[in-house]
Design a protein around this motif. Structure first.
Motif, PDB file in Angstrom:
ATOM      1  N   LYS A   1       2.962  -7.532  14.955  1.00  0.00           N
ATOM      2  CA  LYS A   1       4.080  -7.349  15.887  1.00  0.00           C
ATOM      3  C   LYS A   1       5.069  -6.277  15.424  1.00  0.00           C
ATOM      4  O   LYS A   1       6.112  -6.090  16.044  1.00  0.00           O
ATOM      5  N   PHE A   2       4.721  -5.566  14.359  1.00  0.00           N
ATOM      6  CA  PHE A   2       5.624  -4.549  13.827  1.00  0.00           C
ATOM      7  C   PHE A   2       5.191  -3.164  14.278  1.00  0.00           C
ATOM      8  O   PHE A   2       4.005  -2.861  14.353  1.00  0.00           O
ATOM      9  N   ALA A   3       6.184  -2.320  14.570  1.00  0.00           N
ATOM     10  CA  ALA A   3       5.884  -0.970  15.050  1.00  0.00           C
ATOM     11  C   ALA A   3       5.372  -0.077  13.932  1.00  0.00           C
ATOM     12  O   ALA A   3       4.569   0.829  14.176  1.00  0.00           O
ATOM     13  N   GLY A   4       5.839  -0.299  12.716  1.00  0.00           N
ATOM     14  CA  GLY A   4       5.422   0.581  11.633  1.00  0.00           C
ATOM     15  C   GLY A   4       5.773   0.063  10.265  1.00  0.00           C
ATOM     16  O   GLY A   4       6.541  -0.889  10.106  1.00  0.00           O
ATOM     17  N   VAL A   5       5.204   0.739   9.268  1.00  0.00           N
ATOM     18  CA  VAL A   5       5.408   0.394   7.856  1.00  0.00           C
ATOM     19  C   VAL A   5       5.703   1.665   7.074  1.00  0.00           C
ATOM     20  O   VAL A   5       5.029   2.680   7.247  1.00  0.00           O
ATOM     21  N   ILE A   6       6.718   1.607   6.225  1.00  0.00           N
ATOM     22  CA  ILE A   6       6.992   2.674   5.266  1.00  0.00           C
ATOM     23  C   ILE A   6       6.621   2.118   3.900  1.00  0.00           C
ATOM     24  O   ILE A   6       7.237   1.154   3.424  1.00  0.00           O
ATOM     25  N   GLY A   7       5.596   2.688   3.284  1.00  0.00           N
ATOM     26  CA  GLY A   7       5.106   2.171   2.006  1.00  0.00           C
ATOM     27  C   GLY A   7       5.189   3.220   0.919  1.00  0.00           C
ATOM     28  O   GLY A   7       4.721   4.346   1.099  1.00  0.00           O
ATOM     29  N   CYS A   8       5.777   2.847  -0.223  1.00  0.00           N
ATOM     30  CA  CYS A   8       5.935   3.797  -1.322  1.00  0.00           C
ATOM     31  C   CYS A   8       5.231   3.288  -2.584  1.00  0.00           C
ATOM     32  O   CYS A   8       5.410   2.137  -2.985  1.00  0.00           O
ATOM     33  N   GLY A   9       4.434   4.126  -3.195  1.00  0.00           N
ATOM     34  CA  GLY A   9       3.876   3.829  -4.506  1.00  0.00           C
ATOM     35  C   GLY A   9       2.651   2.952  -4.527  1.00  0.00           C
ATOM     36  O   GLY A   9       2.133   2.655  -5.605  1.00  0.00           O
ATOM     37  N   ALA A  10       2.154   2.513  -3.388  1.00  0.00           N
ATOM     38  CA  ALA A  10       0.940   1.697  -3.312  1.00  0.00           C
ATOM     39  C   ALA A  10       0.556   1.561  -1.844  1.00  0.00           C
ATOM     40  O   ALA A  10       1.415   1.636  -0.960  1.00  0.00           O
ATOM     41  N   GLY A  11      -0.736   1.336  -1.597  1.00  0.00           N
ATOM     42  CA  GLY A  11      -1.194   1.317  -0.210  1.00  0.00           C
ATOM     43  C   GLY A  11      -1.868   0.044   0.225  1.00  0.00           C
ATOM     44  O   GLY A  11      -1.222  -0.891   0.683  1.00  0.00           O
TER      45      GLY A  11
ATOM     46  N   LYS B   1       9.980  -3.997  20.064  1.00  0.00           N
ATOM     47  CA  LYS B   1       9.043  -2.882  19.948  1.00  0.00           C
ATOM     48  C   LYS B   1       9.428  -1.901  18.846  1.00  0.00           C
ATOM     49  O   LYS B   1       8.731  -0.915  18.612  1.00  0.00           O
ATOM     50  N   ARG B   2      10.558  -2.178  18.171  1.00  0.00           N
ATOM     51  CA  ARG B   2      11.039  -1.232  17.158  1.00  0.00           C
ATOM     52  C   ARG B   2      11.372  -1.956  15.847  1.00  0.00           C
ATOM     53  O   ARG B   2      12.370  -1.678  15.193  1.00  0.00           O
ATOM     54  N   MET B   3      10.499  -2.876  15.470  1.00  0.00           N
ATOM     55  CA  MET B   3      10.663  -3.572  14.198  1.00  0.00           C
ATOM     56  C   MET B   3       9.764  -2.917  13.145  1.00  0.00           C
ATOM     57  O   MET B   3       8.579  -2.676  13.403  1.00  0.00           O
ATOM     58  N   PHE B   4      10.348  -2.635  11.992  1.00  0.00           N
ATOM     59  CA  PHE B   4       9.617  -1.930  10.938  1.00  0.00           C
ATOM     60  C   PHE B   4       9.705  -2.691   9.620  1.00  0.00           C
ATOM     61  O   PHE B   4      10.625  -3.478   9.397  1.00  0.00           O
ATOM     62  N   LEU B   5       8.744  -2.418   8.753  1.00  0.00           N
ATOM     63  CA  LEU B   5       8.716  -2.982   7.411  1.00  0.00           C
ATOM     64  C   LEU B   5       8.718  -1.840   6.401  1.00  0.00           C
ATOM     65  O   LEU B   5       8.241  -0.742   6.691  1.00  0.00           O
ATOM     66  N   ALA B   6       9.248  -2.107   5.221  1.00  0.00           N
ATOM     67  CA  ALA B   6       9.217  -1.108   4.150  1.00  0.00           C
ATOM     68  C   ALA B   6       9.092  -1.819   2.813  1.00  0.00           C
ATOM     69  O   ALA B   6       9.556  -2.953   2.657  1.00  0.00           O
ATOM     70  N   GLY B   7       8.452  -1.166   1.851  1.00  0.00           N
ATOM     71  CA  GLY B   7       8.320  -1.770   0.540  1.00  0.00           C
ATOM     72  C   GLY B   7       7.868  -0.772  -0.494  1.00  0.00           C
ATOM     73  O   GLY B   7       7.334   0.294  -0.174  1.00  0.00           O
ATOM     74  N   PHE B   8       8.112  -1.138  -1.756  1.00  0.00           N
ATOM     75  CA  PHE B   8       7.737  -0.291  -2.884  1.00  0.00           C
ATOM     76  C   PHE B   8       6.745  -1.030  -3.782  1.00  0.00           C
ATOM     77  O   PHE B   8       6.918  -2.222  -4.055  1.00  0.00           O
ATOM     78  N   SER B   9       5.702  -0.330  -4.227  1.00  0.00           N
ATOM     79  CA  SER B   9       4.718  -0.866  -5.152  1.00  0.00           C
ATOM     80  C   SER B   9       4.053  -2.118  -4.569  1.00  0.00           C
ATOM     81  O   SER B   9       3.469  -2.060  -3.489  1.00  0.00           O
ATOM     82  N   GLY B  10       4.178  -3.265  -5.242  1.00  0.00           N
ATOM     83  CA  GLY B  10       3.617  -4.497  -4.692  1.00  0.00           C
ATOM     84  C   GLY B  10       4.252  -4.845  -3.366  1.00  0.00           C
ATOM     85  O   GLY B  10       3.605  -5.411  -2.477  1.00  0.00           O
ATOM     86  N   GLY B  11       5.532  -4.494  -3.210  1.00  0.00           N
ATOM     87  CA  GLY B  11       6.216  -4.715  -1.932  1.00  0.00           C
ATOM     88  C   GLY B  11       5.642  -3.869  -0.822  1.00  0.00           C
ATOM     89  O   GLY B  11       5.646  -4.267   0.349  1.00  0.00           O
ATOM     90  N   SER B  12       5.123  -2.686  -1.178  1.00  0.00           N
ATOM     91  CA  SER B  12       4.467  -1.823  -0.201  1.00  0.00           C
ATOM     92  C   SER B  12       3.168  -2.458   0.287  1.00  0.00           C
ATOM     93  O   SER B  12       2.867  -2.458   1.487  1.00  0.00           O
TER      94      SER B  12
END
Length: 351
Positions: free
Chosen positions: A32-42, A9-20
């Motif tokens: 199945k992921f609790a959240g996403v931290i996205g930088c520089g693109a949506g 219940k506490r798995m997260f993803l993060a990425g920058f630009s295309g990775g975001s």
């Protein structure tokens, strides 16, 4: 998996630009992921992976004021609120298309923890919640003291929602209502919208001109002159304009640089070397401190048979910090200048 216990219940993803964009795509796809931290693109480019009405993960966005995707990121919270069940937050920082400082990443993680408490996924910690409320108040105060009312209002809206039902939430809601009614907020919002409109027009003009030139089959000298004038105009606005226009010009230059770099790389791989050289020359104008732009221009010129200019641009790449002797020596683009005295001098100074 045999060494660590993972809380599903506490798995997260993060990425920058295309990775975001990929992080959001993956969260939509796997569900199945609790959240996403996205930088520089949506939003992902593929419509199949755009969040839908059933999407409900948490999203924390980060964007620099000089990032080409800044306007897109500003619109993202409203889209997620109106079209999905995603609870989102957006944090703005002074910067280009880049990750922010570590303390802002810490803020993102803390917000995720707070939301998990609100969802009762983990136990609430009153001391932590109070700490976060004070931190939010300081963020709003900072935006207000700098005169950035649109940004302050954005943070107030998030705070009113996040702390709803508490005395702090009531205070945030009152402040939000008062600020939204103020003439200053309305004036600054209109000014910002005008800047975004001008920005979009400039991007579309650059896209049209670039498309027309590349599809024509030849690159006249006038094309380089046009781009030189356009970039110089944007550079003056970046360096001498007011804050809003300066940031806008930075975003357009950022957009031009990345666009031409991506297309230049594609042309180079297809062995369309004159077109690649044209595009990488634009990159050296729009992002003049990036050594990779000069290096890519040098190798494109070398493959085009323009050895003297290739050597000139290779020297510029080294001057701006390109320092991989191994890369240059292995690059076939420089085969015709390896016996040149200037080339040997450049190489001898490198690691």
């Amino acid at each position: 998996e045999g060494r660590f216990t993972i809380d599903q219940k506490r798995m997260f993803l993060a990425g920058f630009s295309g990775g975001s964009r990929f992080a959001m795509s993956f969260a939509v796809m796997e569900n199945k992921f609790a959240g996403v931290i996205g930088c520089g693109a949506g939003i992902p480019g593929d419509r199949n992976y755009i969040p839908s009405a059933g999407s409900s993960f948490l999203y924390y966005g980060l964007a620099g004021t000089r990032d080409m995707n800044y306007p897109e990121m500003l619109e993202l919270p409203d889209f997620l609120t109106s079209q999905t069940k995603i609870i989102s937050y957006l944090r703005i920082f002074q910067g280009k298309h880049q990750w922010p400082s570590p303390d802002l990443i810490t803020d993102a993680v803390e917000w995720m923890i707070f939301q998990l408490m609100s969802r009762k996924t983990i136990a609430a910690d009153p001391e932590f919640i109070s700490y976060l409320e004070n931190k939010t108040q300081n963020l709003i105060n900072s935006a207000l003291s700098s005169g950035n009312l649109p940004e302050a209002v954005m943070y107030m809206r998030f705070a009113s929602r996040d702390f709803q039902g508490s005395p702090g939430g009531t205070s945030f809601a009152k402040l939000l209502s008062d600020t939204e009614k103020s003439p200053g907020y309305k004036t600054l919002t209109k000014q910002r919208d005008k800047v975004f409109s001008d920005e979009q027009a400039k991007k579309e003009k650059c896209l049209r001109y670039l498309s027309d030139i590349l599809s024509s089959g030849s690159i006249p000298d006038s094309a380089s002159i046009w781009w030189g004038n356009e970039v110089r105009s944007l550079t003056r606005l970046r360096d001498k304009g007011n804050q809003e226009n300066s940031q806008m010009a930075s975003r357009v230059l950022n957009f031009v640089s990345i666009l031409c770099s991506e297309q230049g790389t594609s042309f180079y791989r297809q062995k369309y070397y004159p077109q690649a050289a044209f595009l990488f020359e634009i990159c050296t104008l729009s992002d003049s401190e990036n050594p990779s732009n000069y290096y890519n221009l040098a190798r494109s010129l070398g493959q085009s048979g323009k050895q003297k200019r290739s050597l000139d641009e290779l020297a510029e790449a080294v001057k701006h910090g390109f320092n991989s002797k191994k890369t240059i020596e292995a690059d076939p683009a420089f085969g015709m200048i390896r016996n040149d005295t200037r080339y040997k001098e450049l190489i001898s100074k490198m690691k």
